[in-house]
Design a protein around this motif. Structure first.
Motif, mmCIF file in Angstrom:
data_model
loop_
_atom_site.group_PDB
_atom_site.id
_atom_site.type_symbol
_atom_site.label_atom_id
_atom_site.label_comp_id
_atom_site.label_asym_id
_atom_site.label_seq_id
_atom_site.Cartn_x
_atom_site.Cartn_y
_atom_site.Cartn_z
ATOM 1 N N GLY A 171 0.813 -1.210 0.000
ATOM 2 C CA GLY A 171 0.000 0.000 0.000
ATOM 3 C C GLY A 171 0.845 1.258 0.000
ATOM 4 N N ALA A 172 1.915 1.247 0.798
ATOM 5 C CA ALA A 172 2.811 2.407 0.849
ATOM 6 C C ALA A 172 3.513 2.608 -0.485
ATOM 7 N N LEU A 173 3.952 1.515 -1.101
ATOM 8 C CA LEU A 173 4.669 1.603 -2.380
ATOM 9 C C LEU A 173 3.798 2.208 -3.472
ATOM 10 N N ILE A 174 2.583 1.719 -3.637
ATOM 11 C CA ILE A 174 1.732 2.210 -4.718
ATOM 12 C C ILE A 174 1.237 3.627 -4.431
ATOM 13 N N THR A 175 1.029 3.961 -3.170
ATOM 14 C CA THR A 175 0.646 5.333 -2.840
ATOM 15 C C THR A 175 1.799 6.295 -3.110
ATOM 16 N N ALA A 176 3.028 5.868 -2.799
ATOM 17 C CA ALA A 176 4.196 6.691 -3.132
ATOM 18 C C ALA A 176 4.312 6.846 -4.645
ATOM 19 N N MET A 177 4.062 5.770 -5.387
ATOM 20 C CA MET A 177 4.071 5.858 -6.848
ATOM 21 C C MET A 177 3.065 6.904 -7.322
ATOM 22 N N THR A 178 1.876 6.899 -6.720
ATOM 23 C CA THR A 178 0.846 7.860 -7.099
ATOM 24 C C THR A 178 1.314 9.291 -6.867
ATOM 25 N N TRP A 179 1.971 9.526 -5.747
ATOM 26 C CA TRP A 179 2.492 10.867 -5.434
ATOM 27 C C TRP A 179 3.503 11.303 -6.484
ATOM 28 N N PHE A 180 4.417 10.419 -6.840
ATOM 29 C CA PHE A 180 5.445 10.761 -7.826
ATOM 30 C C PHE A 180 4.828 10.983 -9.204
ATOM 31 N N VAL A 181 3.884 10.128 -9.580
ATOM 32 C CA VAL A 181 3.253 10.241 -10.901
ATOM 33 C C VAL A 181 2.444 11.528 -11.008
ATOM 34 N N GLU A 182 1.661 11.852 -9.973
ATOM 35 C CA GLU A 182 0.846 13.067 -10.013
ATOM 36 C C GLU A 182 1.703 14.323 -10.047
ATOM 37 N N GLY A 183 2.908 14.221 -9.534
ATOM 38 C CA GLY A 183 3.777 15.395 -9.486
ATOM 39 C C GLY A 183 4.553 15.658 -10.763
ATOM 40 N N GLN A 184 4.465 14.758 -11.735
ATOM 41 C CA GLN A 184 5.253 14.883 -12.954
ATOM 42 C C GLN A 184 4.381 15.216 -14.159
ATOM 43 N N LEU A 185 4.865 16.146 -14.974
ATOM 44 C CA LEU A 185 4.187 16.460 -16.225
ATOM 45 C C LEU A 185 4.727 15.613 -17.366
ATOM 46 N N SER A 186 5.958 15.149 -17.241
ATOM 47 C CA SER A 186 6.581 14.328 -18.279
ATOM 48 C C SER A 186 5.935 12.945 -18.313
ATOM 49 N N VAL A 187 5.378 12.580 -19.460
ATOM 50 C CA VAL A 187 4.760 11.261 -19.601
ATOM 51 C C VAL A 187 5.803 10.168 -19.425
ATOM 52 N N LEU A 188 7.004 10.387 -19.958
ATOM 53 C CA LEU A 188 8.060 9.379 -19.866
ATOM 54 C C LEU A 188 8.424 9.105 -18.411
ATOM 55 N N VAL A 189 8.573 10.148 -17.621
ATOM 56 C CA VAL A 189 8.916 9.978 -16.210
ATOM 57 C C VAL A 189 7.793 9.244 -15.476
ATOM 58 N N ARG A 190 6.562 9.590 -15.775
ATOM 59 C CA ARG A 190 5.419 8.934 -15.141
ATOM 60 C C ARG A 190 5.422 7.436 -15.439
ATOM 61 N N LEU A 191 5.718 7.085 -16.690
ATOM 62 C CA LEU A 191 5.711 5.679 -17.083
ATOM 63 C C LEU A 191 6.864 4.910 -16.438
ATOM 64 N N ILE A 192 8.033 5.546 -16.356
ATOM 65 C CA ILE A 192 9.180 4.886 -15.730
ATOM 66 C C ILE A 192 8.912 4.630 -14.252
#
Length: 266
Positions: A171-192
């Motif tokens: 749960g912590a891992l995927i929630t952290a992923m969500t935080w990082f993804v929402e904070g990025q405008l770069s599609v490539l960074v979000r996908l990585i």
């Protein structure tokens, strides 16, 4: 600590973007919530199938452990599909809608409760449906069933405490992923970021409520001797652990980080 790299958003900026997305999610009709949850269930089953196929086909060449690493990397494809297709996984609905409550009336909590109820159910429905189709004889290559059974039996062999702690981290891992993804405008960074999080989740066989439920169902379809009562019990155990880990270990901390940044900058 040094200043953030150019282009890296500040915590308060990530929070602002997350809050905007959360407010959007809280205003959607029920039909849209269901459709995005169904899409996410399909995406995750794609990842589970990639894990099973790579691990089963590479085991004789690389050995079981190395094949599992390859399978885990392949599993990350499911999270890439999830981000690109804008599906909605149960564990993505901790950080984002809670941020969206900022400035909302108290009755908005009912919408959060709806998300937490509807999304896991339809995640599982879509994933199980795909699993039933894929487990029809000869749809997947020879050897896939043995691997699917072994993956599910590995979960079944773990004790309750181990599965709960594993769920906390998932749960912590995927929630952290969500935080990082929402904070990025770069599609490539979000996908990585999504791919890395998905691969790590599969590599450690962490107890994610949707992923593990689909793995268990697929394993049972291929003959794994696992009672359905275990599948149901682990669903609720994993859901509780995912929520505590996602909300308690990550969401509250990130919100505090963002609010602290506002206070300092103000």
């Amino acid at each position: 600590m040094g200043a953030p790299e150019p282009g890296a958003p500040e915590p308060e900026e990530i929070y602002r973007r997350t809050r905007e997305e959360g407010a959007r999610r809280l205003e959607r009709p029920l039909l849209e919530v269901i459709s995005t949850a169904l899409a996410a269930g399909f995406d995750i089953m794609v990842g589970v199938v990639a894990l099973v196929l790579l691990e089963s086909q590479l085991e004789h060449l690389l050995g079981r452990q190395a094949a599992h690493v390859a399978g885990a990397i392949g599993f990350g494809i499911g999270f890439v599909f999830l981000i690109v297709g804008r599906g909605e996984l149960f564990t993505e609905n901790f950080l984002v809608p809670l941020a969206g409550l900022d400035g909302k009336e108290r009755n908005a909590w009912w919408k959060v409760a709806e998300l937490w109820t509807v999304s896991p159910v339809f995640n599982v429905i879509a994933g199980v449906f795909m699993g039933l189709l894929l487990s029809i004889h000869s749809v997947l290559p020879f050897g896939s069933g043995d691997t699917a059974s072994r993956i599910s039996e590995t979960v079944y062999a773990n004790g309750t405490l181990a599965r709960f702690v594993s769920a906390l981290f998932a749960g912590a891992l995927i929630t952290a992923m969500t935080w990082f993804v929402e904070g990025q405008l770069s599609v490539l960074v979000r996908l990585i970021v999504a791919w890395i999080a998905g691969a790590l989740l599969a590599l450690g066989s962490f107890n994610h409520v949707i992923v593990v439920t689909l793995e268990l169902v697929l394993g049972i379809r291929y003959g794994a001797d696992i009672p359905w009562s275990f599948v149901v019990g682990n669903f609720f155990l994993a859901a509780a652990g995912n929520m505590i880990g996602g909300i308690g270990l990550v969401t509250l901390n990130r919100f505090t980080q963002a609010r602290g940044g506002k206070t300092v900058s103000g």
